[in-house]
Design a protein around this motif. Structure first.
Motif, PDB file in Angstrom:
ATOM      1  N   ASN A   1       0.252   8.909  -3.944  1.00  0.00           N
ATOM      2  CA  ASN A   1      -0.822   8.135  -3.311  1.00  0.00           C
ATOM      3  C   ASN A   1      -0.257   7.141  -2.300  1.00  0.00           C
ATOM      4  N   LEU A   2       0.828   6.490  -2.665  1.00  0.00           N
ATOM      5  CA  LEU A   2       1.502   5.554  -1.761  1.00  0.00           C
ATOM      6  C   LEU A   2       2.037   6.279  -0.534  1.00  0.00           C
ATOM      7  N   ALA A   3       2.666   7.428  -0.740  1.00  0.00           N
ATOM      8  CA  ALA A   3       3.220   8.192   0.385  1.00  0.00           C
ATOM      9  C   ALA A   3       2.120   8.690   1.307  1.00  0.00           C
ATOM     10  N   LEU A   4       0.995   9.122   0.733  1.00  0.00           N
ATOM     11  CA  LEU A   4      -0.122   9.585   1.556  1.00  0.00           C
ATOM     12  C   LEU A   4      -0.679   8.450   2.411  1.00  0.00           C
ATOM     13  N   ALA A   5      -0.819   7.270   1.822  1.00  0.00           N
ATOM     14  CA  ALA A   5      -1.319   6.117   2.576  1.00  0.00           C
ATOM     15  C   ALA A   5      -0.354   5.750   3.706  1.00  0.00           C
ATOM     16  N   ASP A   6       0.949   5.756   3.421  1.00  0.00           N
ATOM     17  CA  ASP A   6       1.933   5.429   4.455  1.00  0.00           C
ATOM     18  C   ASP A   6       1.948   6.472   5.559  1.00  0.00           C
ATOM     19  N   LEU A   7       1.803   7.735   5.178  1.00  0.00           N
ATOM     20  CA  LEU A   7       1.759   8.804   6.180  1.00  0.00           C
ATOM     21  C   LEU A   7       0.561   8.619   7.108  1.00  0.00           C
ATOM     22  N   CYS A   8      -0.590   8.300   6.527  1.00  0.00           N
ATOM     23  CA  CYS A   8      -1.795   8.085   7.344  1.00  0.00           C
ATOM     24  C   CYS A   8      -1.657   6.848   8.226  1.00  0.00           C
ATOM     25  N   MET A   9      -1.050   5.805   7.687  1.00  0.00           N
ATOM     26  CA  MET A   9      -0.859   4.581   8.464  1.00  0.00           C
ATOM     27  C   MET A   9      -0.004   4.856   9.701  1.00  0.00           C
ATOM     28  N   ALA A  10       1.100   5.585   9.507  1.00  0.00           N
ATOM     29  CA  ALA A  10       1.980   5.877  10.639  1.00  0.00           C
ATOM     30  C   ALA A  10       1.308   6.813  11.639  1.00  0.00           C
ATOM     31  N   THR A  11       0.583   7.814  11.127  1.00  0.00           N
ATOM     32  CA  THR A  11      -0.025   8.814  12.009  1.00  0.00           C
ATOM     33  C   THR A  11      -1.132   8.224  12.870  1.00  0.00           C
ATOM     34  N   PHE A  12      -2.038   7.486  12.232  1.00  0.00           N
ATOM     35  CA  PHE A  12      -3.223   7.009  12.951  1.00  0.00           C
ATOM     36  C   PHE A  12      -3.039   5.602  13.513  1.00  0.00           C
TER      37      PHE A  12
ATOM     38  N   VAL B   1       9.953   9.504  11.551  1.00  0.00           N
ATOM     39  CA  VAL B   1      10.644   9.272  10.278  1.00  0.00           C
ATOM     40  C   VAL B   1       9.639   9.084   9.150  1.00  0.00           C
ATOM     41  N   ALA B   2       8.590   8.297   9.405  1.00  0.00           N
ATOM     42  CA  ALA B   2       7.596   8.014   8.364  1.00  0.00           C
ATOM     43  C   ALA B   2       6.842   9.271   7.953  1.00  0.00           C
ATOM     44  N   VAL B   3       6.379  10.043   8.937  1.00  0.00           N
ATOM     45  CA  VAL B   3       5.598  11.244   8.626  1.00  0.00           C
ATOM     46  C   VAL B   3       6.469  12.276   7.917  1.00  0.00           C
ATOM     47  N   THR B   4       7.661  12.513   8.430  1.00  0.00           N
ATOM     48  CA  THR B   4       8.552  13.499   7.813  1.00  0.00           C
ATOM     49  C   THR B   4       8.953  13.074   6.406  1.00  0.00           C
ATOM     50  N   GLY B   5       9.349  11.821   6.262  1.00  0.00           N
ATOM     51  CA  GLY B   5       9.810  11.341   4.960  1.00  0.00           C
ATOM     52  C   GLY B   5       8.714  11.355   3.911  1.00  0.00           C
ATOM     53  N   ASN B   6       7.540  10.839   4.250  1.00  0.00           N
ATOM     54  CA  ASN B   6       6.462  10.772   3.264  1.00  0.00           C
ATOM     55  C   ASN B   6       5.894  12.152   2.951  1.00  0.00           C
ATOM     56  N   ALA B   7       5.817  13.026   3.940  1.00  0.00           N
ATOM     57  CA  ALA B   7       5.370  14.396   3.673  1.00  0.00           C
ATOM     58  C   ALA B   7       6.337  15.107   2.727  1.00  0.00           C
ATOM     59  N   THR B   8       7.632  14.834   2.893  1.00  0.00           N
ATOM     60  CA  THR B   8       8.629  15.439   2.002  1.00  0.00           C
ATOM     61  C   THR B   8       8.500  14.904   0.584  1.00  0.00           C
ATOM     62  N   VAL B   9       8.257  13.605   0.444  1.00  0.00           N
ATOM     63  CA  VAL B   9       8.061  13.014  -0.885  1.00  0.00           C
ATOM     64  C   VAL B   9       6.869  13.668  -1.588  1.00  0.00           C
TER      65      VAL B   9
ATOM     66  N   THR C   1      -8.048   0.143   4.795  1.00  0.00           N
ATOM     67  CA  THR C   1      -8.132   1.022   3.629  1.00  0.00           C
ATOM     68  C   THR C   1      -6.752   1.483   3.176  1.00  0.00           C
ATOM     69  N   VAL C   2      -5.946   2.009   4.094  1.00  0.00           N
ATOM     70  CA  VAL C   2      -4.651   2.553   3.681  1.00  0.00           C
ATOM     71  C   VAL C   2      -3.656   1.443   3.339  1.00  0.00           C
ATOM     72  N   THR C   3      -3.783   0.269   3.963  1.00  0.00           N
ATOM     73  CA  THR C   3      -2.929  -0.852   3.575  1.00  0.00           C
ATOM     74  C   THR C   3      -3.234  -1.267   2.148  1.00  0.00           C
ATOM     75  N   PHE C   4      -4.523  -1.345   1.809  1.00  0.00           N
ATOM     76  CA  PHE C   4      -4.944  -1.668   0.453  1.00  0.00           C
ATOM     77  C   PHE C   4      -4.429  -0.605  -0.524  1.00  0.00           C
ATOM     78  N   VAL C   5      -4.580   0.663  -0.172  1.00  0.00           N
ATOM     79  CA  VAL C   5      -4.138   1.740  -1.050  1.00  0.00           C
ATOM     80  C   VAL C   5      -2.632   1.675  -1.267  1.00  0.00           C
ATOM     81  N   SER C   6      -1.866   1.378  -0.214  1.00  0.00           N
ATOM     82  CA  SER C   6      -0.412   1.300  -0.333  1.00  0.00           C
ATOM     83  C   SER C   6       0.006   0.265  -1.364  1.00  0.00           C
ATOM     84  N   ILE C   7      -0.471  -0.947  -1.192  1.00  0.00           N
ATOM     85  CA  ILE C   7       0.032  -2.014  -2.052  1.00  0.00           C
ATOM     86  C   ILE C   7      -0.539  -1.926  -3.457  1.00  0.00           C
ATOM     87  N   TYR C   8      -1.767  -1.409  -3.603  1.00  0.00           N
ATOM     88  CA  TYR C   8      -2.302  -1.279  -4.952  1.00  0.00           C
ATOM     89  C   TYR C   8      -1.759  -0.048  -5.670  1.00  0.00           C
ATOM     90  N   SER C   9      -1.245   0.914  -4.953  1.00  0.00           N
ATOM     91  CA  SER C   9      -0.483   1.987  -5.604  1.00  0.00           C
ATOM     92  C   SER C   9       0.810   1.423  -6.175  1.00  0.00           C
TER      93      SER C   9
END
Length: 384
Positions: free
Chosen positions: A74-85, A46-54, A115-123
Motif C-alpha cells: 500500500n505504501l509503495a503504491l501510494a509512492d508510485l502514484c505520487m511520483a507519477t502524477f 527511480v521511484a516508479v521502477t523501485g516501487n513497482a518492483t517492491v 490522498t496518497v500522502t495520507f495513505v503513505s504515512i498511515y501505511s
C-alpha cells in the motif's frame, strides 16, 4: 494569497495550497530548466521502477504475502502514484506557472496528492501498530487477511474525505491570458479557512502519525533490546528470530525518519507563507520552491533502496527482477529466499535438532529427542 504571490499556491502536491497567482509565467534560462527537468525525471524513474518492483516482489511470491508486507504494498503504491502524477505534472506547472491539463485534471490534482500522502504515512503507521502488537503483545490476536484489507480500504476512504474540500473548491481561472488551476475558498472566510485547513492537514498527515510512530517504535525498541536469549540458545533460531525483528525495526525507523526529513522543509515553507505572503514576491523563491518540492517528492524513491540495502529477501527479489541486466546475476539462494518454506515451528524444531546433534557429537540420530522446539515462540518473525 497576496498580490505578488509567485509560488505560494502553485503547488498541489499535498493540498496545502490554492494555486492562485498573479504572475503569468516565470522566466527561467533554458539550461536551468533542463537541469531541473533532469533532476525530476531521475526522481520519477527511480521511484516508479523501485516501487513497482517492491509491489511485484511481494505480490508475485507467496512467502512475501504477510500482513506487514501488504501495508508495504500500500505504501509503495501510494509512492508510485505520487511520483507519477504529482511530481511530474506539478513540476510542469511550477516551471511555467500555467495550467495545461484541463478542468478535470485540476480537480484530480487537488484531490489525489493529499490522498496518497495520507495513505503513505498511515501505511507506515499501520506497520508500526502491527509490529507493536507482534512484539510488545505477542500473544494477542493478529490482523487476519480480511482485516488487513479492511484497514487498507479504510485508510484510502479517510484520505479521500480529507482531500475532498480541496477538490470541491477547485476551479479553472484565466489570469492575464494564462490558465490557472485554483482552489477558490469562500471569500467571506478565505484566509481563516485556508489557514485552518492547512494546519489540520499538516497535523493529520505529518505531526500526528509521526508522534504515534515515535511512541510505538520507542516502546518496541525498549522491548527488543531488553529481551535476552537464554544462554543455551545463543546460537539458535530464537536468537536469529530476535535479530530479524531488530533489523526490521531499524529498517522501518529509517523509512519513517527519511519521510519526516524530506517533508519537513516543505511544510514549513507553506506554514511561513500563510503568515508572510511577501516571501512569494522574491524572484529566487521559484528555485527555493522547486528544491523543496523535489526534496519532498524524493521521499517516494528512498524506500525501495532502503529495503534492498537492509533486507536480504528484498535484495534477492531485486536481483531476480533485474536479472536481464548484465551486471545483475541472481543465484539459487535468491530464488530460495522467495520460495515458501515449512512453518516457523518446523524450522525452529529442525534448527534445534541440528544444535543437539552438533553438541552430542557421537549420539545417533535415533537417540535425539523429537518434538522439542527449544523454548516458547515469541510471536511471529519479522515479516519484511
Amino acid at each position: 494569497m497576496g498580490a505578488c504571490a509567485l509560488l505560494g499556491d502553485a503547488n498541489i502536491s499535498s493540498g496545502l495550497e490554492s494555486n492562485a497567482t498573479d504572475v503569468t509565467a516565470f522566466s527561467m534560462p533554458g539550461w536551468q530548466l533542463a537541469l531541473w527537468a533532469t533532476a525530476y525525471l531521475a526522481l520519477v524513474l527511480v521511484a516508479v521502477t523501485g516501487n513497482a518492483t517492491v509491489i511485484w516482489i511481494i505480490l508475485a511470491h507467496q512467502r512475501m504475502r504477510t500482513v506487514t508486507n501488504y501495508f508495504i504494498v500500500n505504501l509503495a503504491l501510494a509512492d508510485l502514484c505520487m511520483a507519477t502524477f504529482n511530481a511530474t505534472f506539478n513540476f510542469v506547472y511550477a516551471s511555467h506557472n500555467i495550467w495545461y491539463f484541463g478542468r478535470v485534471f485540476c480537480y484530480f490534482q487537488n484531490l489525489f496528492p493529499i490522498t496518497v500522502t495520507f495513505v503513505s504515512i498511515y501505511s507506515m503507521t499501520a506497520i508500526a501498530a502491527d509490529r507493536y502488537m507482534a512484539i510488545v503483545h505477542p500473544f494477542q490476536p493478529r490482523l487476519s487477511a480480511p482485516s488487513t484489507k479492511a484497514v487498507i480500504a479504510g485508510i484510502w476512504l479517510v484520505a479521500l474525505a480529507l482531500a475532498f474540500p480541496q477538490c470541491f473548491y477547485s476551479t479553472i481561472t484565466v489570469d492575464q491570458g494564462a490558465t490557472k488551476c485554483v482552489v477558490a475558498w469562500p471569500e467571506d472566510s478565505r484566509d481563516k479557512s485556508l489557514l485552518q485547513y492547512h494546519l489540520v492537514v499538516i497535523a493529520l498527515i505529518y505531526l500526528l502519525p509521526l508522534l504515534v510512530m515515535f511512541i510505538a517504535y520507542s516502546i518496541i525498541g525498549l522491548t527488543l533490546w531488553r529481551r535476552a536469549v537464554p544462554r543455551h540458545q545463543v546460537h539458535g533460531a530464537n536468537l536469529r528470530h530476535l535479530q530479524a525483528k531488530k533489523k526490521f525495526v531499524k529498517t522501518m525507523v529509517l523509512v519513517v525518519v527519511t519521510f519526516a526529513i524530506c517533508w519537513l522543509p516543505y511544510h514549513l515553507y507553506f506554514i511561513l507563507g500563510n503568515f508572510r505572503e511577501d516571501i512569494y514576491c522574491h524572484k529566487f523563491i521559484q528555485q527555493v520552491y522547486l528544491a523543496l518540492f523535489w526534496l519532498a517528492m524524493s521521499s517516494t524513491m528512498y524506500n525501495p533502496i532502503i529495503y534492498c540495502s537492509l533486507n536480504h529477501r528484498f535484495r534477492s527479489g531485486f536481483r531476480l527482477a533485474f536479472r536481464c541486466c548484465p551486471w545483475v546475476t541472481p543465484t539459487e539462494e535468491d530464488k530460495l529466499e522467495l520460495t515458501p518454506t515449512p512453518s516457523l515451528s518446523m524450522r525452529v524444531k529442525r534448527c534445534h535438532t541440528k544444535e543437539i546433534l552438533l553438541m552430542a557429537g557421537d549420539v545417533a540420530p535415533s537417540e535425539v529427542p523429537r518434538g522439542k522446539a527449544g523454548g516458547p515462540q515469541e510471536g511471529k518473525p519479522a515479516e519484511l
